[in-house]
Design a protein around this motif. Structure first.
Motif, PDB file in Angstrom:
ATOM      1  N   VAL A   1      38.026  -8.646  13.580  1.00  0.00           N
ATOM      2  CA  VAL A   1      36.587  -8.493  13.506  1.00  0.00           C
ATOM      3  C   VAL A   1      35.982  -9.643  12.707  1.00  0.00           C
ATOM      4  O   VAL A   1      36.532 -10.067  11.681  1.00  0.00           O
ATOM      5  N   ASP A   2      34.861 -10.165  13.195  1.00  0.00           N
ATOM      6  CA  ASP A   2      34.055 -11.153  12.484  1.00  0.00           C
ATOM      7  C   ASP A   2      32.696 -10.529  12.204  1.00  0.00           C
ATOM      8  O   ASP A   2      32.150  -9.805  13.058  1.00  0.00           O
ATOM      9  N   TYR A   3      32.127 -10.845  11.038  1.00  0.00           N
ATOM     10  CA  TYR A   3      30.826 -10.302  10.662  1.00  0.00           C
ATOM     11  C   TYR A   3      29.782 -11.414  10.610  1.00  0.00           C
ATOM     12  O   TYR A   3      30.085 -12.548  10.237  1.00  0.00           O
ATOM     13  N   ALA A   4      28.564 -11.057  10.959  1.00  0.00           N
ATOM     14  CA  ALA A   4      27.440 -11.983  10.861  1.00  0.00           C
ATOM     15  C   ALA A   4      26.150 -11.166  10.824  1.00  0.00           C
ATOM     16  O   ALA A   4      26.130  -9.985  11.212  1.00  0.00           O
ATOM     17  N   THR A   5      25.104 -11.782  10.343  1.00  0.00           N
ATOM     18  CA  THR A   5      23.806 -11.119  10.319  1.00  0.00           C
ATOM     19  C   THR A   5      22.813 -11.906  11.168  1.00  0.00           C
ATOM     20  O   THR A   5      22.941 -13.123  11.330  1.00  0.00           O
ATOM     21  N   SER A   6      21.884 -11.209  11.723  1.00  0.00           N
ATOM     22  CA  SER A   6      20.828 -11.841  12.500  1.00  0.00           C
ATOM     23  C   SER A   6      19.481 -11.537  11.863  1.00  0.00           C
ATOM     24  O   SER A   6      19.276 -10.453  11.299  1.00  0.00           O
ATOM     25  N   GLY A   7      18.532 -12.506  11.958  1.00  0.00           N
ATOM     26  CA  GLY A   7      17.219 -12.317  11.350  1.00  0.00           C
ATOM     27  C   GLY A   7      17.275 -12.513   9.852  1.00  0.00           C
ATOM     28  O   GLY A   7      18.294 -12.877   9.262  1.00  0.00           O
TER      29      GLY A   7
ATOM     30  N   ALA B   1      14.548 -13.718   6.529  1.00  0.00           N
ATOM     31  CA  ALA B   1      13.912 -14.961   6.092  1.00  0.00           C
ATOM     32  C   ALA B   1      14.755 -15.710   5.079  1.00  0.00           C
ATOM     33  O   ALA B   1      14.547 -16.896   4.857  1.00  0.00           O
ATOM     34  N   ALA B   2      15.700 -15.052   4.445  1.00  0.00           N
ATOM     35  CA  ALA B   2      16.488 -15.676   3.375  1.00  0.00           C
ATOM     36  C   ALA B   2      17.851 -16.123   3.891  1.00  0.00           C
ATOM     37  O   ALA B   2      18.849 -16.046   3.183  1.00  0.00           O
ATOM     38  N   GLY B   3      17.862 -16.567   5.145  1.00  0.00           N
ATOM     39  CA  GLY B   3      19.125 -17.067   5.688  1.00  0.00           C
ATOM     40  C   GLY B   3      20.147 -15.992   5.943  1.00  0.00           C
ATOM     41  O   GLY B   3      21.340 -16.253   6.017  1.00  0.00           O
ATOM     42  N   GLY B   4      19.691 -14.751   6.083  1.00  0.00           N
ATOM     43  CA  GLY B   4      20.615 -13.663   6.401  1.00  0.00           C
ATOM     44  C   GLY B   4      21.368 -13.118   5.218  1.00  0.00           C
ATOM     45  O   GLY B   4      22.283 -12.326   5.377  1.00  0.00           O
ATOM     46  N   SER B   5      20.999 -13.509   3.999  1.00  0.00           N
ATOM     47  CA  SER B   5      21.752 -13.054   2.829  1.00  0.00           C
ATOM     48  C   SER B   5      21.441 -11.620   2.457  1.00  0.00           C
ATOM     49  O   SER B   5      22.228 -10.970   1.784  1.00  0.00           O
ATOM     50  N   GLY B   6      20.252 -11.135   2.851  1.00  0.00           N
ATOM     51  CA  GLY B   6      19.866  -9.772   2.504  1.00  0.00           C
ATOM     52  C   GLY B   6      18.987  -9.692   1.277  1.00  0.00           C
ATOM     53  O   GLY B   6      18.593  -8.593   0.874  1.00  0.00           O
ATOM     54  N   ILE B   7      18.670 -10.800   0.659  1.00  0.00           N
ATOM     55  CA  ILE B   7      17.751 -10.801  -0.486  1.00  0.00           C
ATOM     56  C   ILE B   7      16.332 -10.799   0.066  1.00  0.00           C
ATOM     57  O   ILE B   7      15.917 -11.720   0.770  1.00  0.00           O
ATOM     58  N   ILE B   8      15.586  -9.762  -0.241  1.00  0.00           N
ATOM     59  CA  ILE B   8      14.246  -9.609   0.331  1.00  0.00           C
ATOM     60  C   ILE B   8      13.209  -9.466  -0.768  1.00  0.00           C
ATOM     61  O   ILE B   8      13.519  -9.152  -1.921  1.00  0.00           O
ATOM     62  N   GLY B   9      11.958  -9.708  -0.368  1.00  0.00           N
ATOM     63  CA  GLY B   9      10.854  -9.518  -1.301  1.00  0.00           C
ATOM     64  C   GLY B   9      10.308  -8.104  -1.213  1.00  0.00           C
ATOM     65  O   GLY B   9      10.725  -7.297  -0.381  1.00  0.00           O
ATOM     66  N   GLY B  10       9.317  -7.836  -2.038  1.00  0.00           N
ATOM     67  CA  GLY B  10       8.780  -6.479  -2.115  1.00  0.00           C
ATOM     68  C   GLY B  10       8.035  -6.054  -0.871  1.00  0.00           C
ATOM     69  O   GLY B  10       7.982  -4.863  -0.564  1.00  0.00           O
ATOM     70  N   ALA B  11       7.430  -6.976  -0.150  1.00  0.00           N
ATOM     71  CA  ALA B  11       6.622  -6.601   1.013  1.00  0.00           C
ATOM     72  C   ALA B  11       7.199  -7.137   2.316  1.00  0.00           C
ATOM     73  O   ALA B  11       6.504  -7.141   3.336  1.00  0.00           O
ATOM     74  N   THR B  12       8.427  -7.577   2.300  1.00  0.00           N
ATOM     75  CA  THR B  12       8.987  -8.168   3.512  1.00  0.00           C
ATOM     76  C   THR B  12       9.351  -7.103   4.537  1.00  0.00           C
ATOM     77  O   THR B  12       9.664  -5.968   4.190  1.00  0.00           O
ATOM     78  N   ASN B  13       9.246  -7.489   5.780  1.00  0.00           N
ATOM     79  CA  ASN B  13       9.702  -6.611   6.860  1.00  0.00           C
ATOM     80  C   ASN B  13      10.708  -7.330   7.759  1.00  0.00           C
ATOM     81  O   ASN B  13      10.994  -6.883   8.855  1.00  0.00           O
TER      82      ASN B  13
ATOM     83  N   ILE C   1      20.070  -8.020  10.101  1.00  0.00           N
ATOM     84  CA  ILE C   1      20.832  -6.933  10.724  1.00  0.00           C
ATOM     85  C   ILE C   1      22.300  -7.350  10.828  1.00  0.00           C
ATOM     86  O   ILE C   1      22.613  -8.425  11.338  1.00  0.00           O
ATOM     87  N   MET C   2      23.174  -6.495  10.365  1.00  0.00           N
ATOM     88  CA  MET C   2      24.613  -6.786  10.402  1.00  0.00           C
ATOM     89  C   MET C   2      25.147  -6.664  11.830  1.00  0.00           C
ATOM     90  O   MET C   2      24.837  -5.721  12.554  1.00  0.00           O
ATOM     91  N   GLN C   3      25.947  -7.669  12.213  1.00  0.00           N
ATOM     92  CA  GLN C   3      26.592  -7.687  13.522  1.00  0.00           C
ATOM     93  C   GLN C   3      28.108  -7.752  13.324  1.00  0.00           C
ATOM     94  O   GLN C   3      28.591  -8.356  12.365  1.00  0.00           O
ATOM     95  N   ALA C   4      28.841  -7.145  14.227  1.00  0.00           N
ATOM     96  CA  ALA C   4      30.303  -7.195  14.192  1.00  0.00           C
ATOM     97  C   ALA C   4      30.811  -7.640  15.555  1.00  0.00           C
ATOM     98  O   ALA C   4      30.384  -7.101  16.587  1.00  0.00           O
ATOM     99  N   ASN C   5      31.706  -8.620  15.555  1.00  0.00           N
ATOM    100  CA  ASN C   5      32.293  -9.126  16.791  1.00  0.00           C
ATOM    101  C   ASN C   5      33.776  -8.775  16.811  1.00  0.00           C
ATOM    102  O   ASN C   5      34.556  -9.257  15.981  1.00  0.00           O
ATOM    103  N   LEU C   6      34.171  -7.932  17.748  1.00  0.00           N
ATOM    104  CA  LEU C   6      35.564  -7.494  17.847  1.00  0.00           C
ATOM    105  C   LEU C   6      36.290  -8.310  18.917  1.00  0.00           C
ATOM    106  O   LEU C   6      35.769  -8.510  20.014  1.00  0.00           O
ATOM    107  N   THR C   7      37.486  -8.778  18.575  1.00  0.00           N
ATOM    108  CA  THR C   7      38.322  -9.498  19.529  1.00  0.00           C
ATOM    109  C   THR C   7      39.737  -8.931  19.476  1.00  0.00           C
ATOM    110  O   THR C   7      40.126  -8.263  18.503  1.00  0.00           O
ATOM    111  N   LYS C   8      40.488  -9.205  20.520  1.00  0.00           N
ATOM    112  CA  LYS C   8      41.862  -8.703  20.582  1.00  0.00           C
ATOM    113  C   LYS C   8      42.795  -9.831  20.989  1.00  0.00           C
ATOM    114  O   LYS C   8      42.510 -10.573  21.934  1.00  0.00           O
ATOM    115  N   ASP C   9      43.908  -9.960  20.265  1.00  0.00           N
ATOM    116  CA  ASP C   9      44.954 -10.916  20.623  1.00  0.00           C
ATOM    117  C   ASP C   9      46.140 -10.140  21.194  1.00  0.00           C
ATOM    118  O   ASP C   9      46.511  -9.070  20.685  1.00  0.00           O
TER     119      ASP C   9
END
Length: 337
Positions: free
Chosen positions: A74-80, A82-94, A98-106
């Motif tokens: 599994v690989d993780y990534a976030t989409s959207g 304003a803070a580069g996907g880090s999850g640090i938000i301001g008081g009035a931000t909307n 969003i966390m994404q998970a990419n599953l692969t199989k070998d």
């Protein structure tokens, strides 16, 4: 009175002709005594052989008869956000990431190993008369062949079908040992500090590529027996009593970070590098980083009599998988040591 003539013994019988006696009885008696006085070693001396796979890799046993084994990643990534996907938000931000998970199989291949044990009835009876079992002798031979086959798959794989082992995986990064002050890259021409630099460099490379996760720092190093002998047989200096090997084990970056380093000789590293040079392999010897499967350990599958050959036939079989570097960044080669 007896007389000896041409190797025969004869005894006069009164006034009559002498009676000859052949000495074959004496000869066979001596042969019997020779056999009785023989000191026989009851041990059966087997061929010299080296099998080290159990030391250098973890086997995942069980699972039953199969064609393939698989692992999910599994690989993780976030989409959207304003803070580069880090999850640090301001008081009035909307704008919240969003966390994404990419599953692969070998998928990994599984190979079947099989040998036939043939016990001729007559030979079995002959050996039983001297206290040996042909069944046990051939059984040991099959088990030796089984372990040697695992050794081959673990270290070299089956390159003809694109399967590689610990020492020759083309997906792992291979670097060249740097030239030391003595004008050579080989360890015999380097100082203990320069050899330590090589060891630390390859360990640090696995640590760095693992995002400095200590579970990704190499803890297992394989080198050719010649280089290992040199490390054991040379002191760090004329004034010191410690070998170079002990110096490396006590002063590497892994020791400083609480990772216990293990350095061992492996004949498979000899000539395994680019251009036939000697290779050092550093990796994490842990089943979460590298392992191989033994879905079916060696077993007696079936036995039947073969009347036309007056023999008992027993089939042995097992299944073994390929070496799986689950995290290739946790392993690395250095050639030319």
């Amino acid at each position: 009175m007896s007389f000896i003539k041409n190797g025969n013994v004869f005894t006069p019988q009164g006034l009559g002709a002498p009676v000859f006696m052949n000495d074959s009885a004496i000869g066979s008696g001596m042969a019997f005594l020779t056999g009785e006085l023989e000191k026989r070693d009851p041990r059966l001396l087997e061929p010299l052989s080296s099998v080290t796979w159990a030391r250098d890799i973890v086997s995942k046993t069980g699972g039953g008869w199969s064609d393939f084994t698989s692992n999910y990643f599994v690989d993780y990534a976030t989409s959207g956000g304003a803070a580069g996907g880090s999850g640090i938000i301001g008081g009035a931000t909307n704008d919240i990431p969003i966390m994404q998970a990419n599953l692969t199989k070998d998928v990994w291949k599984v190979f079947t190993f099989s040998n036939i044990l043939k016990i001729p009835f007559v030979d079995q009876q002959k050996l039983q008369s001297i206290g040996r079992s042909l069944d046990d002798i051939l059984d040991e031979g099959i088990r030796l062949n089984y372990n040697k086959s695992i050794d081959n798959v673990v270290y070299e794989g089956i390159p003809d079908v694109g399967i590689y082992g610990l020492v020759n995986n083309p997906n792992l990064v291979a670097t060249t040992s740097p030239v030391g002050a003595g004008g050579s890259a080989t360890w015999k021409k380097k100082t203990p500090d320069e050899i330590l630099d090589d060891v630390n460099a390859i360990i640090n490379a696995t640590w760095e590529k693992s995002e400095y996760d200590l579970t990704g720092m190499a803890n297992h190093i394989l080198i050719p027996p010649v280089q290992y002998t040199y490390l054991v047989g040379r002191k760090i200096s004329e004034a010191g009593s410690d070998s170079i090997l002990k110096f490396l084990l006590e002063n590497n970056i892994g020791k400083n970070q609480g990772v216990e380093l293990f350095i061992a000789p492996s004949r498979w590293c000899t000539g395994a590098g680019i251009g036939g040079t000697d290779r050092m392999l550093a990796y994490v010897n842990n089943d979460k980083r590298v392992n191989f499967d033994l879905p079916v350990p060696l077993s007696r599958i079936m036995t039947q009599p073969q009347v036309t050959e007056m023999a008992y036939m027993t089939a042995y079989a097992a299944q073994l998988g390929q070496v799986k570097f689950l995290y290739e960044q946790c392993a690395r080669y250095m050639d030319g040591i």
